[in-house]
Design a protein around this motif. Structure first.
Motif, mmCIF file in Angstrom:
data_model
loop_
_atom_site.group_PDB
_atom_site.id
_atom_site.type_symbol
_atom_site.label_atom_id
_atom_site.label_comp_id
_atom_site.label_asym_id
_atom_site.label_seq_id
_atom_site.Cartn_x
_atom_site.Cartn_y
_atom_site.Cartn_z
ATOM 1 N N SER A 1 0.857 -1.195 0.000
ATOM 2 C CA SER A 1 0.000 0.000 0.000
ATOM 3 C C SER A 1 0.894 1.246 0.000
ATOM 4 O O SER A 1 1.993 1.232 0.553
ATOM 5 N N ASP A 2 0.413 2.270 -0.663
ATOM 6 C CA ASP A 2 1.069 3.586 -0.684
ATOM 7 C C ASP A 2 2.533 3.586 -1.151
ATOM 8 O O ASP A 2 3.346 4.410 -0.681
ATOM 9 N N GLY A 3 2.857 2.694 -2.095
ATOM 10 C CA GLY A 3 4.215 2.664 -2.649
ATOM 11 C C GLY A 3 4.581 3.974 -3.338
ATOM 12 O O GLY A 3 5.736 4.424 -3.275
ATOM 13 N N ASP A 4 3.610 4.603 -3.992
ATOM 14 C CA ASP A 4 3.885 5.841 -4.738
ATOM 15 C C ASP A 4 4.383 6.979 -3.848
ATOM 16 O O ASP A 4 5.134 7.839 -4.291
ATOM 17 N N GLN A 5 3.981 6.976 -2.587
ATOM 18 C CA GLN A 5 4.368 8.096 -1.716
ATOM 19 C C GLN A 5 5.440 7.699 -0.694
ATOM 20 O O GLN A 5 5.829 8.528 0.139
ATOM 21 N N SER A 6 5.911 6.450 -0.755
ATOM 22 C CA SER A 6 6.898 6.000 0.231
ATOM 23 C C SER A 6 8.303 6.357 -0.223
ATOM 24 O O SER A 6 8.673 6.125 -1.372
ATOM 25 N N LEU A 7 9.096 6.876 0.711
ATOM 26 C CA LEU A 7 10.508 7.166 0.425
ATOM 27 C C LEU A 7 11.310 5.877 0.529
ATOM 28 O O LEU A 7 10.997 5.012 1.354
#
Ligand code: PEP
Ligand code: MN
Length: 348
Positions: free
Chosen positions: A311-317
């Motif tokens: 989940s939320d790979g696009d916003q993970s650093l």
């Protein structure tokens, strides 16, 4: 509460209004102007509904004097609240030192969690985040590992010493989550889930209360008041972006909310640049802005391999990008009169 009457209100109508107010336990002070009358209510006005008073004959307007939240307001407590996170290092939120919580959106498995926890600690994170119970917009998305995820978080804390923050979605799971976590997160979608707020108000664990997607600052503070009214005063507020017409970012980070909240409340305020941006490339800029605006810390999504995130790979650093952000954060922290941990300063 101050009541302003219409011009030429008859004495009998004014008397009836004052009698009504005094029956609700307040004293009234009347001052006659040239054509209007101002009635000041003195004492506890909590039993009076301003909307109902506005309906009285001869009443033109009603002005509340006090903020609707009391326990959360700076009027009630002038000095900033320090929230202890209960770890061996004695970390507190709301003081001079910034608290940086970092970790994956969802706890996926033991290996990735410990890898992330060790990685973010090496870059100066002071807390580990990770969702075991996930509020997903789609029922077909990964809903989290549940109780197993809580065990993995507790193991990651044992391995790293980092206190853990994780979301609780259901009032029936508050005790279970409180057994494993150092801080209970109330997600944006649950900010106005009053039975859940009451339950986390009952336990003695710090609560991270995220601002609802379309909640005003007053509504956020009233949600905090629900928790505090049950006896738990360890509440930390989180600005995580609000929904606007803008589509370039997932949400719109309300930077002004930070100084507004710092003025209105003694509670610590942190910022989640990840859910605000929805894009990893924007996260550092929002993080620096948040600290410059007076935030007491950050909660940031970090994944060792964002391309594999559930989940939320696009916003993970990535861990590297998190490290670079922490190094760049140091001068912003210094400019804001804040400190990062010794680890972060060594890493920088
Ligand atoms: C999260 O922190 O992963 C999360 C779901 O956040 P929010 O409730 O702010 O959407
Ligand atoms: Mn997330």
């Amino acid at each position: 509460m101050i009541i302003i009457t219409e011009a030429g209100i008859p004495e009998a109508t004014l008397d009836a209004l004052r009698e009504h107010l005094e029956q609700h336990g307040v004293r009234t002070h009347v001052s006659h102007g040239t054509d209007r009358v101002v009635v000041g209510c003195i004492g506890d006005t909590s039993q009076l509904d301003a909307g109902a008073v506005r309906r009285w004959p001869g009443v033109a307007s009603v002005v509340p004097v006090r903020t609707p939240y009391r326990l959360a307001s700076r009027e009630f407590r002038a000095s900033s609240t320090l929230v202890p996170l209960g770890d061996a290092a004695g970390t507190t939120l709301g003081g001079r030192q910034l608290v940086i919580a970092a970790g994956p959106c969802s706890v996926e498995n033991a290996e990735m969690l410990v890898e992330t926890a060790l990685g973010v600690r090496a870059h100066g994170a002071t807390m580990l985040r990770g969702g075991a119970f996930k509020p997903r917009t789609s029922p077909w998305g990964f809903q989290g590992l549940g109780a197993e995820g809580l065990t993995l978080l507790a193991e990651a804390r044992a391995a790293t010493g980092l206190p853990v923050v994780t979301e609780v979605m259901d009032p029936r799971q508050v005790d279970l989550v409180a057994e494993h976590a150092d801080m209970l997160q109330i997600g944006a979608r649950n900010m106005q889930n009053y039975p859940l707020l009451a339950e986390v108000g009952r336990v003695r664990r710090p609560v991270l209360l995220k601002r609802g997607l379309s909640a005003t600052i007053t509504e956020l503070l009233l949600a905090a008041e629900h928790i505090m009214a049950r006896g738990n005063e360890m509440v930390v507020l989180c600005e995580r972006g609000i929904r606007t017409y803008e589509t370039a970012t997932r949400n719109t980070l309300d930077i002004a909310a930070i100084p507004v909240l710092k003025r209105e409340t003694h509670l610590p305020v942190i910022v989640d640049p990840s859910h605000a941006a929805g894009r990893a490339d924007l996260v550092p800029a929002l993080a620096y802005a948040a600290i410059a605006a007076g935030a007491d810390g950050l909660i940031v999504e970090v994944h060792p391999r964002p391309g594999e995130a559930m989940s939320d790979g696009d916003q993970s650093l990535t861990l590297e990008a998190f490290g670079a952000m922490m190094r760049m954060l140091a001068p912003f922290a210094q400019a804001a009169g804040r400190t990062l941990t010794a680890d972060a300063l060594v890493a920088s």
